[in-house]
Write a protein that holds these residues in place. Structure first.
Motif, PDB file in Angstrom:
ATOM      1  N   VAL A   1       0.876  -1.165   0.000  1.00 38.79           N
ATOM      2  CA  VAL A   1       0.000   0.000   0.000  1.00 38.79           C
ATOM      3  C   VAL A   1       0.916   1.218   0.000  1.00 38.79           C
ATOM      4  N   LEU A   2       0.843   2.029  -1.065  1.00 38.43           N
ATOM      5  CA  LEU A   2       1.792   3.119  -1.285  1.00 38.43           C
ATOM      6  C   LEU A   2       1.084   4.461  -1.336  1.00 38.43           C
ATOM      7  N   TRP A   3       1.765   5.507  -0.863  1.00 34.67           N
ATOM      8  CA  TRP A   3       1.211   6.856  -0.914  1.00 34.67           C
ATOM      9  C   TRP A   3       2.294   7.835  -1.367  1.00 34.67           C
ATOM     10  N   PRO A   4       1.888   9.039  -1.827  1.00 29.11           N
ATOM     11  CA  PRO A   4       2.850  10.035  -2.320  1.00 29.11           C
ATOM     12  C   PRO A   4       3.795  10.516  -1.195  1.00 29.11           C
ATOM     13  N   TRP A   5       4.905  11.092  -1.620  1.00 27.69           N
ATOM     14  CA  TRP A   5       5.353  11.271  -3.007  1.00 27.69           C
ATOM     15  C   TRP A   5       6.082  10.047  -3.549  1.00 27.69           C
ATOM     16  N   GLY A   6       5.988   9.861  -4.893  1.00 26.81           N
ATOM     17  CA  GLY A   6       6.808   8.887  -5.567  1.00 26.81           C
ATOM     18  C   GLY A   6       7.957   9.521  -6.325  1.00 26.81           C
TER      19      GLY A   6
ATOM     20  N   GLN B   1       8.723  14.085   2.133  1.00 26.90           N
ATOM     21  CA  GLN B   1       7.346  13.728   2.448  1.00 26.90           C
ATOM     22  C   GLN B   1       6.369  14.747   1.879  1.00 26.90           C
ATOM     23  N   ALA B   2       5.189  14.274   1.525  1.00 26.30           N
ATOM     24  CA  ALA B   2       4.123  15.166   1.061  1.00 26.30           C
ATOM     25  C   ALA B   2       3.646  16.035   2.218  1.00 26.30           C
TER      26      ALA B   2
ATOM     27  N   TYR C   1      14.703   4.496  -6.562  1.00 28.93           N
ATOM     28  CA  TYR C   1      14.701   5.616  -7.491  1.00 28.93           C
ATOM     29  C   TYR C   1      13.308   6.227  -7.533  1.00 28.93           C
ATOM     30  N   PRO C   2      13.182   7.465  -8.042  1.00 31.17           N
ATOM     31  CA  PRO C   2      11.864   8.099  -8.125  1.00 31.17           C
ATOM     32  C   PRO C   2      10.966   7.451  -9.174  1.00 31.17           C
ATOM     33  N   VAL C   3       9.681   7.721  -9.044  1.00 29.14           N
ATOM     34  CA  VAL C   3       8.666   7.420 -10.053  1.00 29.14           C
ATOM     35  C   VAL C   3       7.930   8.734 -10.296  1.00 29.14           C
TER      36      VAL C   3
ATOM     37  N   GLY D   1      -3.114  12.542  -8.288  1.00 25.69           N
ATOM     38  CA  GLY D   1      -4.333  12.675  -7.494  1.00 25.69           C
ATOM     39  C   GLY D   1      -4.130  13.550  -6.281  1.00 25.69           C
ATOM     40  N   TYR D   2      -3.030  13.329  -5.566  1.00 25.78           N
ATOM     41  CA  TYR D   2      -2.768  14.161  -4.398  1.00 25.78           C
ATOM     42  C   TYR D   2      -2.194  15.521  -4.801  1.00 25.78           C
ATOM     43  N   GLY D   3      -1.191  15.521  -5.676  1.00 30.18           N
ATOM     44  CA  GLY D   3      -0.502  16.760  -6.004  1.00 30.18           C
ATOM     45  C   GLY D   3      -1.370  17.769  -6.725  1.00 30.18           C
TER      46      GLY D   3
END
Length: 580
Positions: A321-326, A331-332, A360-362, A370-372
C-alpha cells in the motif's frame, strides 16, 4: 508465505488470430534485454527494488530472496549503481500462459457485460459513464470506450464524497479488474440487506474504472506480457514493446526526476509529453470532474484537514500500500494523514504500507497526480504475488484480503485525513432485530483504536474516551448523538466494549438504521458502522378498544420470549371511529 515462483507470459509472440494482428517483432531482445536475478537480503530492500523496477518485474521468490527481471542496459546500470547484484539467468524465461487457463478472470468484453448487467439490475444505484476512448478507438482501429461504473443512490441528495478506483492500467496485471468488479458487485448485492453497504451507497459515491487500458489488456489476455497501451507511434508499429506507460504519463511532475524512460521501447516510457495518451487524458478529466481542487499551488501546500475523497490506483504485484510522493524522497505536506490512512488500509489486507518511492523516483504517476493536483488522499495498491495471479490465490487470498480494505476506503472518503486516526467499531449488535415502537433496544459494540499495520513505523494508539449512536441520520447529517457507556464502567483502554439503550418511542413502523462511532483521547472520531432495526406498530388488545387500553395505563404484556413481547402505551389521542 512459501515460494512464490509463478510463471508468466512470454514477452513477444508470433501472429495471434484472436487479435487479428500482424506478426510482432522482438524489439525488446534487439535492444539487449535479458533475464536476470537480483537477490535481496531483507523484505524492505525487496520492496524498494520492486517499487523502482516494477516495469521490469517478471516474478519474485520471497522464500529464496530474489526477483527475476527482464532488463536492458539502462536498467542494469541503475541496478549496479544501487549496489545490487545482477545475475544473468536465461533459464528464468517464463512459460507462455493464456487467459483461458484463468476462469476467474473476465475478458474485456465479459467485464463490460457484467457492468451493464449491474446497471440493468440496479438502475437507481448504478450507472455507466463513458469518459473517453482507448488509443485504438481514438484512431479508428477498433478499441474500446473507457467506462466508469458509478455507484450511489440517486434518490438521496448530496453533496457526497467519492472513492475512485482505477483498475487495469497496466495490461498484464490480471487480478486488478476482477477485484474491482467484485467490489462493485459486493456493494450492490449488499444494498438493502447489509447496513454498511446501504448507507455507503446512500451517502457516498464509488466510481470504478474497470479497465483503464483495455487495448493492452486484450493483448495480455492472449498471453502477452503487455504493460503499456498500444500506441503504434512509439518503438515500432509491430513491436510488442510499443506504447506508453500510462502510469508515467500523468501531468503532475512529469519527467521531473528520472522516474520514467525516454526510450520508446522501454516498459516505463513516459510518452513525448504529459497526457499524450487518450487514456490518460480521459482519466485526468474525470478525476477533475468528481474531486474538488483542495490543494494550493506549490509542493509545500497542504490539503485542509477536512478535505474529502480517496483515489486508489489498483495494480499488481507486491502486496504493498503506497502513498505520495513517488517522485521525491521528501514527504508530502499531508504525509501524516496519508500515512495514517495507508496503515489503516494495510491493516485490512496486511500489505506493507510505505511511501511510493523505492531506490529511485517514479514521476508522472497516478497517485502523485491525485494528491498533487487535487489534494485527494491518493494511494497505489500492489495486489498479490504475481502479474498472472493464479485463480486459487486470487479467490482465496486477494479478494478476501482486499474487499475489506476497499470498504474501509469507501467509508473514510468523507474525512480521509481525520477519521482513520480514530477507533474502529469492530463489532456491532442489537439485542433484537425486530422491536415494537416504545420498546427499549440494547446496542452493544466493541471499539479498537489500534487497528493499524505497524510495519515501517508506528501509529499512536490511545484510550477510547467516547462512543455514540445515531438513529437514521448519520453524524454529518441532522442526526442527534446518543451516548454509549463503557461496559466496565470506565473509558481507560484502547479497546472497549460499550452499550446503551435506545428508546424506540415515536419511531415509525419499518426499517431504521443505527450508526455507531467512537472517539479516542486525541479527539479523533473514527468511521461509522451501522446496523438495521425493524420497528413494528403496537398491536391493539382484542376487545378492549381505546378506553380499555387507556385504563391499562401502558402496561406491558408478555406473550413469550423477550423477542416476542408487545408493549401497549396509552395513546395520545383516540383513534378514529373507523378504527374502532
Amino acid at each position: 508465505m512459501l515460494s512464490l515462483l509463478v510463471g508468466v507470459a512470454a514477452l513477444s509472440f508470433p501472429w495471434d488470430a484472436s487479435r487479428g494482428a500482424q506478426a510482432l517483432d522482438s524489439s525488446a531482445a534487439a535492444k539487449g534485454n535479458q533475464f536476470v536475478r537480483v537477490p535481496f537480503a531483507d523484505p524492505g530492500l525487496g520492496n524498494r527494488i520492486l517499487i523502482s523496477f516494477e516495469g521490469s518485474m517478471v516474478r519474485t521468490d520471497k522464500l529464496e530472496g530474489y526477483h527475476v527481471l527482464y532488463v536492458g542496459p539502462e536498467e542494469i546500470a541503475k541496478l549496479n549503481e544501487a549496489g545490487l547484484e545482477v545475475i544473468p539467468s536465461p533459464l528464468d524465461e517464463p512459460v507462455p500462459l493464456r487467459l483461458p487457463g484463468y476462469p476467474c478472470y473476465e475478458t474485456v468484453e465479459e467485464t463490460n457485460l457484467a457492468a451493464e448487467a449491474m446497471v440493468s439490475t440496479s438502475p437507481g444505484l448504478a450507472s455507466l459513464v463513458d469518459i473517453g476512448d482507448s488509443w485504438e478507438k481514438a484512431t479508428g482501429q477498433g478499441g474500446y470506450d473507457l467506462r466508469v461504473i458509478r455507484l450511489g443512490n440517486v434518490e438521496v441528495a448530496g453533496p457526497k464524497p467519492s472513492l475512485f478506483l482505477l483498475c487495469g492500467l497496466h495490461a498484464r496485471e490480471y487480478a486488478t479488474t476482477p477485484l474491482c468488479l467484485a467490489f462493485a458487485e459486493s456493494l450492490l448485492d449488499g444494498y438493502g440487506s447489509d447496513a454498511d453497504a446501504t448507507w455507503l451507497l446512500d451517502h457516498h459515491e464509488v466510481h470504478i474504472l474497470l479497465n483503464g487500458n483495455p487495448d493492452g489488456r486484450k493483448w495480455a489476455e492472449s498471453g502477452f506480457f503487455w504493460r503499456k497501451n498500444t500506441n503504434q507511434n512509439y518503438c515500432s508499429p509491430l513491436s510488442s514493446d510499443r506504447g506508453a506507460d500510462l502510469n508515467r504519463n500523468f501531468p503532475f511532475q512529469w519527467d521531473c526526476c528520472g522516474g520514467g524512460s525516454n526510450f520508446e521501447c522501454s516498459s516505463t516510457y513516459r510518452g513525448p509529453v504529459p497526457e499524450s495518451e487518450p487514456e490518460t487524458q480521459a482519466i485526468v478529466d474525470y478525476m477533475r470532474s468528481i474531486f474538488p481542487d483542495q490543494r494550493g499551488p506549490g509542493l509545500s501546500a497542504a490539503a485542509p484537514a477536512d478535505a474529502t475523497g480517496i483515489f486508489i490506483d489498483v495494480h499488481s504485484y507486491g502486496e504493498l500500500v503506497l502513498w505520495p510522493w513517488g517522485f521525491a524522497t521528501s514527504q508530502a505536506p499531508n504525509a501524516l494523514g496519508l500515512q495514517t490512512l495507508g496503515r489503516k488500509l494495510a491493516y485490512w489486507n496486511q500489505y506493507s504500507p510505505e511511501q511510493s518511492i523505492g531506490l529511485y523516483p517514479v514521476d508522472g504517476a497516478t497517485d502523485d497526480f491525485g494528491y498533487g493536483d487535487l489534494g485527494v488522499a491518493a494511494f497505489t495498491f500492489e495486489l498479490g504475488t504475481a502479474f498472472f495471479q493464479s485463480c486459487s490465490a486470487f479467490e482465496q487470498t486477494v479478494v478476501p484480503d482486499n474487499l475489506p480494505s476497499f470498504l474501509y476506503a469507501a467509508k473514510a472518503a468523507r474525512a480521509p485525513y481525520m477519521s482513520p486516526a480514530g477507533p474502529e467499531v469492530t463489532a456491532l449488535a442489537l439485542d433484537v432485530e425486530v422491536a415494537v415502537a416504545g420498546e427499549s433496544v440494547e446496542i452493544l459494540a466493541t471499539l479498537d483504536d489500534g487497528l493499524f499495520n505497524q510495519v515501517n513505523g508506528s501509529e499512536p494508539i490511545q484510550a477510547i474516551v467516547g462512543a455514540e449512536f445515531y438513529v437514521d441520520e448519520p453524524p454529518w447529517g441532522t442526526g442527534f448523538p446518543h451516548s454509549l457507556a463503557p461496559a466496565d464502567g470506565a473509558f481507560d483502554s484502547a479497546a472497549e466494549s460499550v452499550s446503551g439503550s435506545m428508546d424506540t418511542s415515536g419511531m415509525t413502523a419499518g426499517r431504521h438504521i443505527i450508526f455507531v462511532r467512537g472517539q479516542d483521547g486525541s479527539g479523533n472520531w473514527g468511521v461509522v458502522r451501522a446496523a438495521f432495526i425493524q420497528i413494528e406498530e403496537p398491536e391493539e388488545l382484542p376487545g378492549l378498544g381505546w378506553i380499555g387500553q387507556a385504563l391499562l395505563g401502558g402496561a406491558v404484556f408478555l406473550t413469550g420470549s423477550r423477542h416476542a413481547f408487545r408493549r401497549h402505551e396509552t395513546p395520545s389521542e383516540p383513534p378514529s371511529a373507523a378504527a374502532e
